[in-house]
Design an enzyme around this catalytic site. Sequence first.
Site, PDB file in Angstrom:
ATOM      1  CD  GLN A 100      -1.056  -0.242   3.750  1.00  0.00           C
ATOM      2  OE1 GLN A 100      -1.116   0.681   4.536  1.00  0.00           O
ATOM      3  NE2 GLN A 100      -1.777  -1.339   3.872  1.00  0.00           N
ATOM      4  CG  HIS A 102      -0.736   5.580   3.532  1.00  0.00           C
ATOM      5  ND1 HIS A 102      -1.886   4.845   3.682  1.00  0.00           N
ATOM      6  CD2 HIS A 102       0.251   4.831   4.068  1.00  0.00           C
ATOM      7  CE1 HIS A 102      -1.594   3.709   4.298  1.00  0.00           C
ATOM      8  NE2 HIS A 102      -0.302   3.673   4.545  1.00  0.00           N
ATOM      9  CD  GLU A 137       0.859   3.864   7.607  1.00  0.00           C
ATOM     10  OE1 GLU A 137      -0.314   3.492   7.693  1.00  0.00           O
ATOM     11  OE2 GLU A 137       1.708   3.248   6.943  1.00  0.00           O
ATOM     12  CG  HIS A 266       4.246   1.029   3.389  1.00  0.00           C
ATOM     13  ND1 HIS A 266       3.938   2.262   2.862  1.00  0.00           N
ATOM     14  CD2 HIS A 266       3.266   0.768   4.289  1.00  0.00           C
ATOM     15  CE1 HIS A 266       2.832   2.720   3.425  1.00  0.00           C
ATOM     16  NE2 HIS A 266       2.391   1.827   4.292  1.00  0.00           N
ATOM     17  NE  ARG A 285      -6.267  -2.331   1.608  1.00  0.00           N
ATOM     18  CZ  ARG A 285      -7.194  -1.471   2.000  1.00  0.00           C
ATOM     19  NH1 ARG A 285      -7.926  -0.832   1.093  1.00  0.00           N
ATOM     20  NH2 ARG A 285      -7.411  -1.234   3.287  1.00  0.00           N
TER      21      ARG A 285
HETATM   22 ZN   LIG Z   1       0.616   1.994   5.445  1.00  0.00          ZN
END
Ligand SMILES: [Zn+2]
Length: 406
Positions: A100, A102, A137, A266, A285
């Site tokens: 995925q 972001h 993240e 990642h 995704r």
């Molecule tokens: Zn992630």
Amino acid sequence: MTVELLHNAVRPYAWGSRTAIAEMLGREVPAPHPEAELWMGAHPGDPSRVVGRDGSVRSLLELLAEDPDGQLGARCADRWGGRLPFLLKVLAADEPLSLQAHPSAEQAALGFATEDAAGVPVDSPVRNYKDPSAKPELICALTEFHALSGFREPERSVALLRALDAPDFAPYTELLAAQPDPDGLRALFTTLITLPQTALDVLLPQVLDACVVHVKEHGEFDLECRTVLELGEAYPGDAGVLAALLLNRLVLQPGEAMFLPAGNLHAYLHGTGIEILANSDNVLRCGLTPKHVDVPELMRVLDFTCGDMPLLRGEETAPGLWTYRTPCPEFELSRVEVTPGAEVRLDHGGPQILFCARGRVALTSAGGAPLVLERGRSVWLPAVDPAVVASSDVSAQLFRATPGVE
Ligand SMILES: [Zn+2]
């Protein structure tokens, strides 16, 4: 002093561990179901509950709504519209998560508005943008933690692909060899991720066979090939297995962290970590999942910068306090090492969540009785509270989540 214990939700995703979170919380092991994530924060989907010293139990979301300035501090409340900008998690993976990426704040705002305008309901399974926010993240390993993250240096990927020597893959390898840079990677990745299923069904078995041979011969890319085999078994026929060939294969030791900025591709593979992330659900995704995959949208956000992923070990910003620096305004994570006899002062102009990862810690603030935080427990410290001092009779470890600096 209003240092208050948090009661946190456990998310039971199928890839979770049956032992890591249960053991950390002092429950019976193995747990009856996989336990993937322990959520500490005010995510609307599963907010923590705050247990007052008088035994009252309130949703953190409600407390923030009632008194945003007192709980978050006026600055944080203003900046984030009365919301806690981060979510802190214990993440325990027994099996790989989906591949995925972001979006950035700009991409998320645009994507959210576009899907709204097109009338795609927010809870639709084909909706990409659940909210208008970025979702950077950071994950810090509690146990050895394995992951795929960021595109490998193209010359190294060419070396890996040549070492595998899967016959029908050779033209793709040479595509990258001819242009070993981010543009070449983009071209190869786009080709692989959009291959028709008939082509994948020929190519994937060849690649997996080549990985078996490479592992048997203890080749240079043994770890990479084992991962591809594991993914190929879990997701037969999935183009994400080929994409995984191009990513860095990382092993984080306890205390080491990895920052995943917008556009970073990642997949967490296995291990237990502390994750901090912006309070958003925006995931694009790429594969290794039965869920919705939107390749054109993914291609708009992916960052093809390549090279080794930097591992963060934390900078000692105050005695006993190790901070994992990132450019994120939403969050900052610090590791607090408390040794017997020493005291670590924890103050911040905004809200803090403390999680005890090892040992036990006494938290004391002016005019209050100490609260002993055991392993696996966490507390909420509102912005209005005075500084807290952490001490312990054993060697203990806390993690601290706060808003980031701008
Ligand atoms: Zn992630």
